[in-house]
Design an enzyme around this catalytic site. Structure first.
Site, short mmCIF file in Angstrom:
data_model
loop_
_atom_site.label_atom_id
_atom_site.label_comp_id
_atom_site.label_asym_id
_atom_site.label_seq_id
_atom_site.Cartn_x
_atom_site.Cartn_y
_atom_site.Cartn_z
N ASP A 18 0.85 -1.19 0.00
CA ASP A 18 0.00 0.00 0.00
C ASP A 18 0.90 1.25 0.00
OD1 ASP A 18 0.82 -0.97 2.50
OD2 ASP A 18 -0.93 -0.22 3.56
N GLU B 267 12.33 1.44 7.28
CA GLU B 267 11.38 0.47 6.72
C GLU B 267 11.60 0.21 5.24
OE1 GLU B 267 7.30 1.57 6.46
OE2 GLU B 267 7.69 3.57 5.74
#
Length: 600
Positions: A351, A553
């Site tokens: 996403d 991340e």
């Protein structure tokens, strides 16, 4: 004798339930496939919607007010649905309704600050620090192939981050669940980090791979037990352990987690405990909403899977953003379908990305429910192989045979539906617009998405594919010429859209699956490329860590030592799966004493 008889009865009941499960799968009528989903041409979105809790509706009101009051600067909508109440909901709502508001619904900064301070505990306070009992500063036998002292010192710092990310659900969540969006869990967890202050499903696989490198076997098992508890409670493993995630799952990697732990520990009891929940998860992913029947050119039917969230409203954790995008759409039907696509894309873990858009330049053309994704079907193939293996371990030979056949059937589907011999890649398959109104679809070559994504190479991760040397060599050459290989790793796509699962961002899970697949093959060329990619990834993680003091991340694969950007929130640090993949790579490939670690 009584104990033995009880065990025998349980085993007989288990075998009976498994038989019923497979009978139901075989009897599922093709007319039921997709019956719950509606294409854009249908009159309304008739798919399933999981009910939510009253607390979430109220917290979304607080979220919208906060945006009006504080403005967009540093605003993260997730912060507000992660708040927990100090008092009961009705008392808190009454106090909120009494706040003086302007015509546009905003509250003064002073009043809103005071209200939040008086009536809420801070976001994240419903998780408390938990000392991992199996953590030691330098485990015996830790990363034996890492000989460079500089790299070894850094690896120990990454290893120590497991302590920073270790949590347990607070007593209040267990005693007063109605005051929290955090869900109760039986054991300690490892969170990704930063805004991701709860356990996440697919992140946990790479966290566990890192924990195993760190010899933290009990912490790894606790994560699996927590995910099983969610599966037992909700019928599927949730995207994350929050009330607003109950309407969707994430890439199904629970079986892979159990396999990796068993492979290190030989824990048969964990396998025995996990097998019935894994059968339940398999049934969830083969339910009507997730299953699509494709007929190939030889009229063979293939049952394949898609992402499909049980939700058609704004995602509570991103409600203000979702509504803003949906404001472009004309009517409620289109908005509901768009909201389902948003949640289904979140279920994919990607996403967001142009991979899921009919028009890469228009975000509202997300159409994830109309795609059969290569990687999802690989994860389910992995689940079938794992379940067959687990069933054999515990002596359930009939189950083992059934799932071995299921894996062989799905492998054939990969050759018929996803494989593109000309490109040397496996490609996502777009469903026709009216697919949901039909019993099945006939495969059409033009429905393959010929855009290049890292997911096109994920099937290499599975031994059924990486054991085929000619195939691996063909796919390896395709990867080399794809444009995805960059200075600091594998790009997610070739499109620089501003979405975080697009170029130039590289993500740890994709690096790991592709590298591990290449390295497990018998191809010398493939193994050499795997090592090279892993070294590039280790270098960029190291240099970024030295510059920023944190693991990130995602990373910019064009520039060694730079973290990634884009997306609907600011870049996050921590970071669970990045830590896990670095440790897994260092365990596999090591780092020679005389090999420098900085960017070349």
């Amino acid at each position: 004798m009584a104990s033995f008889q009880s065990q025998t009865n349980c085993e007989n009941l288990f075998l009976f339930l498994v038989s019923v499960f497979f009978l139901l799968l075989s009897l599922t009528p093709m007319s039921a496939v997709n019956s719950d989903s509606a294409p854009s041409s249908c009159s309304k979105d008739s798919g399933p919607v999981v009910p939510t809790i009253p607390l979430l509706g109220f917290l979304q009101r607080v979220q919208e007010t906060a945006l009006k009051t504080y403005g967009k600067s540093s605003f993260d909508p997730k912060d507000y649905v992660d708040l927990s109440l100090k008092f009961n909901l009705s008392t808190t709502v009454e106090a909120f309704d009494k706040l003086p508001k302007t015509a546009n619904g905003s509250v003064s900064v002073k009043d809103l600050d005071a209200f939040i301070g008086e009536y809420f505990k801070g976001a994240g306070e419903d998780l408390v620090y938990a000392e991992p009992l199996d953590f030691v500063p330098e485990p015996h036998g830790f990363l034996p192939k890492v000989e460079n002292p500089e790299v070894r010192a850094w690896a120990l710092e990454v290893h120590a981050l497991w302590k920073n990310l270790s949590r347990k659900v607070s007593t209040s969540v267990h005693q007063h669940p109605e005051l929290h969006t955090m869900l109760p869990l039986p054991g300690p967890v490892v969170i990704p980090g930063s805004r991701f202050r709860e356990v996440y499903y697919w992140d946990s696989y790479w966290v566990i791979r890192g924990l195993l490198a760190s010899k933290m076997y009990e912490t790894a098992k606790a994560i699996v037990i927590n995910l099983i508890s969610l599966l037992d409670t909700y019928g599927h493993v949730l995207n994350g352990a929050r009330a607003y995630y109950t309407n969707r799952s994430q890439p199904p990697l629970l079986s892979a987690m159990v396999y990796e732990i068993y492979n290190r520990t030989g824990d048969v009891e964990l396998v025995r405990k996990a097998l019935p929940p894994l059968l339940k998860e398999y049934q969830f992913w083969n339910s009507e909403i997730h299953k699509v029947i494709i007929s190939d050119a030889e009229l063979g039917n293939h049952s394949l899977n898609r992402y499909y969230a049980m939700w058609n409203k704004p995602r509570p954790e991103s409600s203000t953003m979702d509504k803003k995008f949906a404001s472009k759409l004309l009517n409620d039907c289109e908005k509901q379908q768009f909201y389902r696509e948003l949640a289904s894309t979140a279920e994919s873990g990607w996403d967001f990305s142009t991979r899921w858009m009919r028009n890469p330049s228009e975000f509202t053309t997300l159409a994830t429910t109309k795609i059969l994704p290569v990687d999802l079907n690989i994860f389910i193939l992995r689940m079938e192989v794992d379940i067959a293996f687990f069933a054999k371990v515990v002596g359930e030979n009939t189950v083992a045979e059934d799932f071995l056949r299921a894996s062989q059937t799905r492998q054939k589907a990969f050759n018929s539906v996803f494989w593109n011999a000309k490109m040397g890649q496996w490609l996502d398959y777009w469903l026709n617009n009216n697919a949901a109104c039909e019993e099945s679809q006939t495969w059409e070559a033009q429905n393959q998405n010929e855009n290049v994504f890292a997911s096109n190479f994920v099937p290499l991760w599975i031994d059924l594919f990486n054991s085929d040397t000619p195939l691996v060599e063909k796919v390896t050459r395709s990867l080399q010429s794809s444009g995805l290989l960059c200075a600091a790793g594998i790009a997610t796509s070739l499109t620089n859209s501003g979405n975080q699962w697009d170029f130039p961002n590289g993500w740890a899970p994709l690096q790991h699956m592709i590298v591990e697949g290449l390295s497990r093959s018998t191809s010398t060329e493939a193994r050499s490329i795997a090592k090279d990619i892993a070294e590039r990834w280790i270098r960029t993680n190291y240099v970024a860590y030295k510059k920023t003091g944190a693991m990130h991340e995602k990373y910019d694969v064009e520039k060694c030592g730079e973290y990634g950007g884009g997306g609907e929130y600011i870049p996050q640090t921590g970071f669970g799966w990045s830590n896990g993949v670095v440790l897994a790579f260092l365990e596999e490939f090591g780092w020679p004493e005389d090999q420098k670690i900085g960017c070349n």
